[in-house]
Write a protein that holds these residues in place. Structure first.
Motif, PDB file in Angstrom:
ATOM      1  N   ALA A   1      42.832  40.130  52.092  1.00 29.25           N
ATOM      2  CA  ALA A   1      41.784  39.171  52.455  1.00 29.25           C
ATOM      3  C   ALA A   1      42.143  37.802  51.892  1.00 29.25           C
ATOM      4  O   ALA A   1      42.610  37.677  50.758  1.00 29.25           O
ATOM      5  CB  ALA A   1      40.438  39.630  51.915  1.00 29.25           C
ATOM      6  N   ILE A   2      41.910  36.768  52.712  1.00 28.69           N
ATOM      7  CA  ILE A   2      42.213  35.388  52.327  1.00 28.69           C
ATOM      8  C   ILE A   2      40.932  34.557  52.401  1.00 28.69           C
ATOM      9  O   ILE A   2      40.203  34.605  53.394  1.00 28.69           O
ATOM     10  CB  ILE A   2      43.282  34.777  53.259  1.00 28.69           C
ATOM     11  CG1 ILE A   2      44.551  35.628  53.279  1.00 28.69           C
ATOM     12  CG2 ILE A   2      43.587  33.345  52.844  1.00 28.69           C
ATOM     13  CD1 ILE A   2      45.280  35.734  51.968  1.00 28.69           C
ATOM     14  N   ASP A   3      40.660  33.807  51.351  1.00 29.91           N
ATOM     15  CA  ASP A   3      39.493  32.921  51.326  1.00 29.91           C
ATOM     16  C   ASP A   3      39.798  31.798  50.331  1.00 29.91           C
ATOM     17  O   ASP A   3      39.577  31.937  49.136  1.00 29.91           O
ATOM     18  CB  ASP A   3      38.236  33.690  50.920  1.00 29.91           C
ATOM     19  CG  ASP A   3      36.968  32.862  51.046  1.00 29.91           C
ATOM     20  OD1 ASP A   3      37.074  31.634  51.263  1.00 29.91           O
ATOM     21  OD2 ASP A   3      35.870  33.433  50.921  1.00 29.91           O
TER      22      ASP A   3
ATOM     23  N   ALA B   1      42.058  36.328  48.174  1.00 26.56           N
ATOM     24  CA  ALA B   1      40.698  36.575  47.688  1.00 26.56           C
ATOM     25  C   ALA B   1      40.671  37.724  46.686  1.00 26.56           C
ATOM     26  O   ALA B   1      41.100  38.840  46.992  1.00 26.56           O
ATOM     27  CB  ALA B   1      39.776  36.875  48.858  1.00 26.56           C
ATOM     28  N   CYS B   2      40.169  37.438  45.491  1.00 25.55           N
ATOM     29  CA  CYS B   2      40.019  38.444  44.433  1.00 25.55           C
ATOM     30  C   CYS B   2      38.546  38.611  44.083  1.00 25.55           C
ATOM     31  O   CYS B   2      37.727  37.719  44.342  1.00 25.55           O
ATOM     32  CB  CYS B   2      40.775  38.019  43.177  1.00 25.55           C
ATOM     33  SG  CYS B   2      42.559  37.893  43.376  1.00 25.55           S
ATOM     34  N   ASP B   3      38.238  39.742  43.452  1.00 29.47           N
ATOM     35  CA  ASP B   3      36.897  39.914  42.912  1.00 29.47           C
ATOM     36  C   ASP B   3      36.866  39.349  41.488  1.00 29.47           C
ATOM     37  O   ASP B   3      37.809  38.674  41.057  1.00 29.47           O
ATOM     38  CB  ASP B   3      36.473  41.387  42.967  1.00 29.47           C
ATOM     39  CG  ASP B   3      37.387  42.312  42.149  1.00 29.47           C
ATOM     40  OD1 ASP B   3      38.173  41.805  41.319  1.00 29.47           O
ATOM     41  OD2 ASP B   3      37.308  43.541  42.341  1.00 29.47           O
ATOM     42  N   ALA B   4      35.811  39.636  40.756  1.00 30.61           N
ATOM     43  CA  ALA B   4      35.688  39.103  39.398  1.00 30.61           C
ATOM     44  C   ALA B   4      36.674  39.727  38.428  1.00 30.61           C
ATOM     45  O   ALA B   4      36.830  39.257  37.301  1.00 30.61           O
ATOM     46  CB  ALA B   4      34.260  39.314  38.892  1.00 30.61           C
TER      47      ALA B   4
ATOM     48  N   CYS C   1      47.342  30.594  43.302  1.00 30.35           N
ATOM     49  CA  CYS C   1      47.430  31.210  44.635  1.00 30.35           C
ATOM     50  C   CYS C   1      46.159  31.917  45.041  1.00 30.35           C
ATOM     51  O   CYS C   1      46.022  32.302  46.210  1.00 30.35           O
ATOM     52  CB  CYS C   1      48.600  32.185  44.698  1.00 30.35           C
ATOM     53  SG  CYS C   1      48.370  33.687  43.708  1.00 30.35           S
ATOM     54  N   CYS C   2      45.219  32.112  44.123  1.00 26.85           N
ATOM     55  CA  CYS C   2      44.081  32.985  44.439  1.00 26.85           C
ATOM     56  C   CYS C   2      42.737  32.298  44.205  1.00 26.85           C
ATOM     57  O   CYS C   2      42.609  31.332  43.467  1.00 26.85           O
ATOM     58  CB  CYS C   2      44.156  34.259  43.599  1.00 26.85           C
ATOM     59  SG  CYS C   2      43.802  34.023  41.842  1.00 26.85           S
ATOM     60  N   SER C   3      41.729  32.850  44.874  1.00 26.17           N
ATOM     61  CA  SER C   3      40.341  32.508  44.580  1.00 26.17           C
ATOM     62  C   SER C   3      39.673  33.756  44.021  1.00 26.17           C
ATOM     63  O   SER C   3      40.151  34.874  44.220  1.00 26.17           O
ATOM     64  CB  SER C   3      39.617  32.020  45.837  1.00 26.17           C
ATOM     65  OG  SER C   3      39.500  33.065  46.797  1.00 26.17           O
TER      66      SER C   3
ATOM     67  N   ARG D   1      29.946  32.584  42.298  1.00 23.86           N
ATOM     68  CA  ARG D   1      30.560  31.750  43.325  1.00 23.86           C
ATOM     69  C   ARG D   1      32.056  32.021  43.386  1.00 23.86           C
ATOM     70  O   ARG D   1      32.694  32.292  42.381  1.00 23.86           O
ATOM     71  CB  ARG D   1      30.343  30.275  43.007  1.00 23.86           C
ATOM     72  CG  ARG D   1      30.929  29.341  44.082  1.00 23.86           C
ATOM     73  CD  ARG D   1      31.000  27.915  43.634  1.00 23.86           C
ATOM     74  NE  ARG D   1      29.784  27.565  42.928  1.00 23.86           N
ATOM     75  CZ  ARG D   1      29.679  26.517  42.129  1.00 23.86           C
ATOM     76  NH1 ARG D   1      30.717  25.737  41.918  1.00 23.86           N
ATOM     77  NH2 ARG D   1      28.557  26.250  41.523  1.00 23.86           N
ATOM     78  N   ARG D   2      32.597  31.919  44.585  1.00 26.86           N
ATOM     79  CA  ARG D   2      34.047  32.022  44.739  1.00 26.86           C
ATOM     80  C   ARG D   2      34.659  30.659  44.451  1.00 26.86           C
ATOM     81  O   ARG D   2      34.215  29.642  44.983  1.00 26.86           O
ATOM     82  CB  ARG D   2      34.403  32.485  46.156  1.00 26.86           C
ATOM     83  CG  ARG D   2      35.933  32.577  46.383  1.00 26.86           C
ATOM     84  CD  ARG D   2      36.253  33.318  47.660  1.00 26.86           C
ATOM     85  NE  ARG D   2      35.836  34.702  47.586  1.00 26.86           N
ATOM     86  CZ  ARG D   2      36.487  35.664  46.936  1.00 26.86           C
ATOM     87  NH1 ARG D   2      37.628  35.375  46.301  1.00 26.86           N
ATOM     88  NH2 ARG D   2      36.041  36.885  46.910  1.00 26.86           N
ATOM     89  N   MET D   3      35.664  30.623  43.603  1.00 25.98           N
ATOM     90  CA  MET D   3      36.321  29.367  43.275  1.00 25.98           C
ATOM     91  C   MET D   3      37.820  29.585  43.120  1.00 25.98           C
ATOM     92  O   MET D   3      38.286  30.701  42.898  1.00 25.98           O
ATOM     93  CB  MET D   3      35.717  28.735  42.010  1.00 25.98           C
ATOM     94  CG  MET D   3      35.798  29.585  40.771  1.00 25.98           C
ATOM     95  SD  MET D   3      35.163  28.708  39.282  1.00 25.98           S
ATOM     96  CE  MET D   3      33.444  28.484  39.698  1.00 25.98           C
TER      97      MET D   3
END
Length: 406
Positions: A248-250, A254-257, A272-274, A283-285
């Motif tokens: 998943a890309i965001d 895209a990673c979780d906490a 490289c990651c959010s 919030r995703r950052m």
């Protein structure tokens, strides 16, 4: 059967911390570090400052040397690029065709500088690695005109280095002020004034009409001399490997906490990651900072070894501009109420509060380490989600460390 390794793709700050972290958190099996550069993991912040200004030819500031990797029983594959991840087979393919199986995988591929999307921009120099730094250092000669497109941190740090080496420097920024996305206007004004004092011309609200062999032509008719052209318009997360592997890309991988991607056996850390940040309303950052890369790698490796630790570190960032040190903690943009806290010798810190009084950010600027202690205390208070009256923060006689006991 050979035991599958913990594999790390990348060789920056996050990767260096990860090699140590895997041993620290109890992994006794193989560890493999894959780096496309021939250098061992090295520090990136000096590339725009100290390395360019060094009297002698600079060498990378190594974070994890070969002897240390050997002592940690880590295999280092250098000068070869990871070209594909097969998540179903749990393997990484390298540019020479070698296939590396993994037990768990950590992606630390960082970010890549954005290129200018116009004719003539192919001559623009970028800054990502040590070789880029050497090219810039050689280009910065007395009397050379340097045009830097982008008034963010990298562009301004390079402007400071170039003018110190005797260049004539112009910074071209499309927005109404420099550092518009990064710091409050009060701090940006201090930075702009210091650059002007050093002789750097800052051109804001500028639109580029064309780029020639020796100039940047603006839409208002001005011609900005540019023997050397530098693009400092930000960076994009290096997501290619993750995207092709079906992750998943965001705004990054895209990673979780817990710094885990959409594949439970693949983690990511660094630019490289959010990720989801529990301290800031889940919030995703995405953070492009040295310390965040280090902290994320520590969390990722603990969880790769069986832990369940969330990433709770308060973001922190610094930039050196001449003798000035600028520091930021938390997420200042989340705090509409800004409290000015004066310090000695013209230094100051801005405290950023939510409407309910919760401290969510701090940003400060001053000579040397003049803001360091206050920013550190405020960082700790942000981590505690403290609610502090504005008048208390504004009072320079308030000892911030006493508020930590509340």
């Amino acid at each position: 059967m050979t035991e599958a390794a913990m594999v790390i793709i990348g060789a920056g700050k996050a990767a260096a911390r990860a090699v140590v972290g895997l041993r620290e958190f109890g992994w006794e099996g193989p560890v493999t570090l894959i780096g496309e550069e021939v250098h061992p993991p090295y520090d990136r912040p000096p590339l725009s400052k100290a390395a360019i200004m060094a009297d002698e030819h600079p060498e990378p500031v190594v974070l994890l040397d070969e002897a240390t990797m050997t002592s940690l029983n880590a295999q280092w594959i250098r000068g070869r690029m990871a070209t594909a991840i097969d998540a179903s087979a749990k393997s990484v393919t390298l540019s020479d065709g070698q296939v590396i199986p993994y037990a768990k995988l950590l992606i630390c591929t960082g970010a890549k500088p954005r290129k200018l999307p116009m004719p003539g921009a192919e001559r623009a120099l970028l800054l990502r690695d040590h070789e880029d730094c050497i090219a810039l250092r050689q280009a910065f000669s007395p009397g050379v005109s340097v045009a830097i497109i982008g008034g963010g941190f990298i562009g301004l740090e390079l402007a400071s280095s170039a003018v110190k080496r005797g260049c004539t420097v112009s910074v071209i920024e499309a927005l109404p002020r420099i550092l518009a996305r990064a710091v409050p206007e009060e701090i940006a004004k201090v930075v702009a004034a210091r650059h002007a004092e050093a002789g750097v011309e800052i051109i804001t609200q500028a639109r580029i009409a064309s780029i020639t062999e020796d100039a940047v032509l603006l839409e208002d008719g001005r011609s900005v001399p540019a023997d050397i052209l530098i693009a400092g318009i930000g960076a994009s997360p290096a997501i290619g490997l993750g995207e092709s592997a079906g992750l998943a890309i965001d705004n990054g991988i895209a990673c979780d906490a817990h710094m885990r991607t959409s594949d439970p056996d693949i983690y990511a850390a660094g630019d490289c990651c959010s990720f989801i940040h529990p301290l800031f309303d889940n919030r995703r950052m995405r953070l492009e900072t040295w310390r965040s890369a280090q902290d994320q790698a520590a969390v990722a490796t603990e969880n790769m070894c069986g832990g369940s630790k969330p990433y709770l570190a308060v973001p922190w960032f610094w930039s050196d501009q001449y003798e000035l040190s600028l520091q930021i903690a938390g997420v200042p943009a989340d705090g509409p109420t800004i409290v000015h806290r004066p310090l000695k010798d013209g230094a100051f810190v801005l405290c950023h509060l939510r409407d309910d009084g919760t401290l969510v950010g701090a940003s400060g600027i001053g000579s040397g380490n003049s803001v360091s202690r206050d920013i550190k205390m405020l960082e700790l208070l942000i981590g505690k989600q403290a609610k502090i009256p504005a008048e208390v923060l504004a009072n320079p006689d308030t000892q911030l460390r006493t508020l930590l006991k509340g």
